[in-house]
Design an enzyme around this catalytic site. Structure first.
Site, PDB file in Angstrom:
ATOM      1  CG  HIS A  18      -3.380  -0.409  -7.082  1.00  0.00           C
ATOM      2  ND1 HIS A  18      -3.754   0.188  -5.901  1.00  0.00           N
ATOM      3  CD2 HIS A  18      -3.418  -1.746  -6.826  1.00  0.00           C
ATOM      4  CE1 HIS A  18      -4.009  -0.731  -4.991  1.00  0.00           C
ATOM      5  NE2 HIS A  18      -3.819  -1.923  -5.531  1.00  0.00           N
ATOM      6  CD  GLU A  72      -3.030   3.467  -5.344  1.00  0.00           C
ATOM      7  OE1 GLU A  72      -4.087   2.880  -5.650  1.00  0.00           O
ATOM      8  OE2 GLU A  72      -2.040   2.889  -4.901  1.00  0.00           O
ATOM      9  NE  ARG A 105      -4.365  -1.034  -0.056  1.00  0.00           N
ATOM     10  CZ  ARG A 105      -4.544  -2.023  -0.933  1.00  0.00           C
ATOM     11  NH1 ARG A 105      -3.587  -2.371  -1.761  1.00  0.00           N
ATOM     12  NH2 ARG A 105      -5.707  -2.670  -0.990  1.00  0.00           N
TER      13      ARG A 105
HETATM   14  P1  NAP Z   1      -1.361 -11.144   4.810  1.00  0.00           P
HETATM   15  O1  NAP Z   1      -1.299 -12.592   4.473  1.00  0.00           O
HETATM   16  O2  NAP Z   1      -2.231 -10.697   5.938  1.00  0.00           O
HETATM   17  O3  NAP Z   1       0.139 -10.647   5.056  1.00  0.00           O
HETATM   18  C1  NAP Z   1       0.424  -9.401   5.571  1.00  0.00           C
HETATM   19  C2  NAP Z   1       1.794  -9.455   6.233  1.00  0.00           C
HETATM   20  O4  NAP Z   1       2.103  -8.156   6.737  1.00  0.00           O
HETATM   21  C3  NAP Z   1       1.886 -10.435   7.385  1.00  0.00           C
HETATM   22  O5  NAP Z   1       2.998 -11.252   7.198  1.00  0.00           O
HETATM   23  C4  NAP Z   1       2.047  -9.553   8.621  1.00  0.00           C
HETATM   24  O6  NAP Z   1       2.980 -10.174   9.493  1.00  0.00           O
HETATM   25  C5  NAP Z   1       2.625  -8.254   8.054  1.00  0.00           C
HETATM   26  N1  NAP Z   1       2.195  -7.110   8.848  1.00  0.00           N
HETATM   27  C6  NAP Z   1       0.927  -6.691   9.080  1.00  0.00           C
HETATM   28  N2  NAP Z   1       0.945  -5.618   9.878  1.00  0.00           N
HETATM   29  C7  NAP Z   1       2.240  -5.376  10.169  1.00  0.00           C
HETATM   30  C8  NAP Z   1       2.893  -4.399  10.977  1.00  0.00           C
HETATM   31  N3  NAP Z   1       2.214  -3.468  11.635  1.00  0.00           N
HETATM   32  N4  NAP Z   1       4.244  -4.437  11.044  1.00  0.00           N
HETATM   33  C9  NAP Z   1       4.939  -5.386  10.375  1.00  0.00           C
HETATM   34  N5  NAP Z   1       4.381  -6.333   9.599  1.00  0.00           N
HETATM   35  C10 NAP Z   1       3.034  -6.321   9.512  1.00  0.00           C
HETATM   36  O7  NAP Z   1      -1.836 -10.281   3.561  1.00  0.00           O
HETATM   37  P2  NAP Z   1      -1.635 -10.600   2.001  1.00  0.00           P
HETATM   38  O8  NAP Z   1      -2.814 -11.348   1.511  1.00  0.00           O
HETATM   39  O9  NAP Z   1      -0.271 -11.155   1.774  1.00  0.00           O
HETATM   40  O10 NAP Z   1      -1.740  -9.095   1.418  1.00  0.00           O
HETATM   41  C11 NAP Z   1      -0.816  -8.114   1.854  1.00  0.00           C
HETATM   42  C12 NAP Z   1      -1.185  -6.741   1.343  1.00  0.00           C
HETATM   43  O11 NAP Z   1      -0.860  -6.626  -0.037  1.00  0.00           O
HETATM   44  C13 NAP Z   1      -2.678  -6.393   1.382  1.00  0.00           C
HETATM   45  O12 NAP Z   1      -3.079  -5.936   2.666  1.00  0.00           O
HETATM   46  C14 NAP Z   1      -2.802  -5.295   0.346  1.00  0.00           C
HETATM   47  O13 NAP Z   1      -2.658  -4.026   0.931  1.00  0.00           O
HETATM   48  C15 NAP Z   1      -1.615  -5.563  -0.588  1.00  0.00           C
HETATM   49  N6  NAP Z   1      -2.066  -5.958  -1.937  1.00  0.00           N
HETATM   50  C16 NAP Z   1      -1.742  -5.168  -2.999  1.00  0.00           C
HETATM   51  C17 NAP Z   1      -2.139  -5.539  -4.286  1.00  0.00           C
HETATM   52  C18 NAP Z   1      -1.794  -4.710  -5.481  1.00  0.00           C
HETATM   53  O14 NAP Z   1      -2.506  -4.770  -6.482  1.00  0.00           O
HETATM   54  N7  NAP Z   1      -0.717  -3.956  -5.458  1.00  0.00           N
HETATM   55  C19 NAP Z   1      -2.902  -6.702  -4.466  1.00  0.00           C
HETATM   56  C20 NAP Z   1      -3.208  -7.479  -3.366  1.00  0.00           C
HETATM   57  C21 NAP Z   1      -2.780  -7.097  -2.099  1.00  0.00           C
HETATM   58  P3  NAP Z   1       2.783 -10.107  11.096  1.00  0.00           P
HETATM   59  O15 NAP Z   1       1.342 -10.435  11.362  1.00  0.00           O
HETATM   60  O16 NAP Z   1       3.769 -11.093  11.618  1.00  0.00           O
HETATM   61  O17 NAP Z   1       3.132  -8.699  11.464  1.00  0.00           O
END
Ligand code: NAP
Length: 317
Positions: free
Chosen positions: A280, A262, A233
């Site tokens: 994006h 965005e 993000r």
């Molecule tokens: P996920 O499985 O929940 O993974 C998120 C990771 O971030 C976890 O490993 C978590 O580890 C870490 N995290 C969360 N809060 C944190 C904090 N405060 N400090 C440090 N680490 C933190 O989510 P996902 O499905 O992989 O998706 C991740 C993100 O990618 C989404 O939330 C979205 O914003 C983004 N995304 C972007 C696109 C795009 O088109 N560019 C598409 C899809 C997703 P811990 O719990 O150990 O902290």
């Protein structure tokens, strides 16, 4: 118990066409502009029980819908939904995890290679006739080989990126709030991770805690050969600090799929030759958006048929 066709769903803002078609086949669907829920007729608003949205919804939007039960977010990141208000109001919120992992990880690796090996600039060189007139595109100062990727957010998508990065011969380390049972080196703070790597892959969610966490200190720690890729993000990066670090050589380059405001991208970023910028498009293939949209609809059907959506957000307990 009534049928699904009696249930009224609101779609604020744009929605993937195939998803809208499937929703319309199952439910009664209303549409409005994103952020303008309160402008709908009261007679429409009072019967809305579900929302399907890519644009998210704020507190005022929820307050305008007295019969609202469920918000089905199109996307795994649900930072555009005011989750605290939804929890307070007892609303169900769902999102679309897993079905986009591989697509987003592919985009992340493409963005990394484009950034390190300057492929978009090399193509622009060819298209502008410079290959013929001026000669070959200059050798790139950076290589992917020998890099160590620090993954900020080793979750579902982060792990799919790690799998690909390993196949490219990269070393991997990670930072998150919790140490996981994986073979990669763990760092409990971002600056220590940045010091240990030369490539920072951001795939963390946009939350109050992560906002501006990739700041000047992190960029300094990453160093002069440093590359930052953001597929998570825009809010996670301190954007003015990034512009400064790219301008003065604190880091080498950045590849960004997401931005703080965005679809607006700062002119200063647009002007930087060492920034590769995408609008994006992490999950933006028809196949992936079809899968995400089907999960949105399945979540609504699951809620209205049996109070069991397939993929509620973690805050639902
Ligand atoms: P996920 O499985 O929940 O993974 C998120 C990771 O971030 C976890 O490993 C978590 O580890 C870490 N995290 C969360 N809060 C944190 C904090 N405060 N400090 C440090 N680490 C933190 O989510 P996902 O499905 O992989 O998706 C991740 C993100 O990618 C989404 O939330 C979205 O914003 C983004 N995304 C972007 C696109 C795009 O088109 N560019 C598409 C899809 C997703 P811990 O719990 O150990 O902290």
């Amino acid at each position: 118990m009534g049928t699904l066709k009696e249930i009224e769903i609101l779609v604020p803002g744009k929605l993937h066409a195939a998803t809208l078609a499937r929703l319309e086949a199952l439910f009664q669907v209303h549409q409005c502009r994103a952020g303008f829920v309160a402008d709908l007729d009261e007679a429409v608003r009072r019967n809305i029980r579900g929302i399907a949205t890519m644009a998210g919804i704020d507190r005022a939007g929820m307050d305008a819908l007295p019969a609202l039960e469920m918000i089905a977010n199109f996307g795994v990141g649900y930072d555009a939904v005011d989750i605290a208000s939804a929890v307070e109001k007892g609303l169900m919120v769902s999102h679309t995890p897993n079905v986009l992992n591989e697509e987003v990880a592919d985009t992340a690796m493409g963005l990394l290679i484009n950034t390190v090996r300057e492929l978009p600039a090399a193509e622009a060189h060819l298209r502008a006739g410079k290959w013929v007139n001026n000669g070959p595109y200059p050798l790139t100062g950076a290589t992917l080989q020998g890099r160590t990727m620090g993954i900020y957010g080793l979750g579902r998508i982060g792990k799919a990126i790690a799998k690909r990065a390993l196949a490219f011969g990269l070393n991997i380390a990670y930072f998150g709030r919790t140490k996981q049972n994986v073979d990669f080196d763990y760092y409990s703070d971002l600056v220590s991770l940045a010091r240990a790597v030369d490539t920072l892959m951001i795939v963390a969610p946009g939350t109050a805690e992560t906002a501006n966490s990739v700041n000047a200190e992190v960029m300094q720690a990453l160093g002069a050969d440093g590359v930052i890729i953001n597929i998570g993000r825009g809010s996670v990066i301190d954007e003015p600090a990034l512009i400064a670090a790219l301008s003065d050589g604190t880091i080498r380059a950045a590849g960004l799929d997401v931005f703080a405001d965005e679809p607006h991208v700062p002119d200063a970023l647009l002007a930087l030759p060492n920034a590769v910028l995408l609008p994006h498009v992490g999950s933006a293939s028809l196949a992936c958006r079809d899968a995400m949209g089907n999960l949105v609809v399945d979540n609504l059907v699951g809620w209205f048929e049996a109070k069991t959506p397939k993929t509620p957000v973690p805050e639902m307990g």
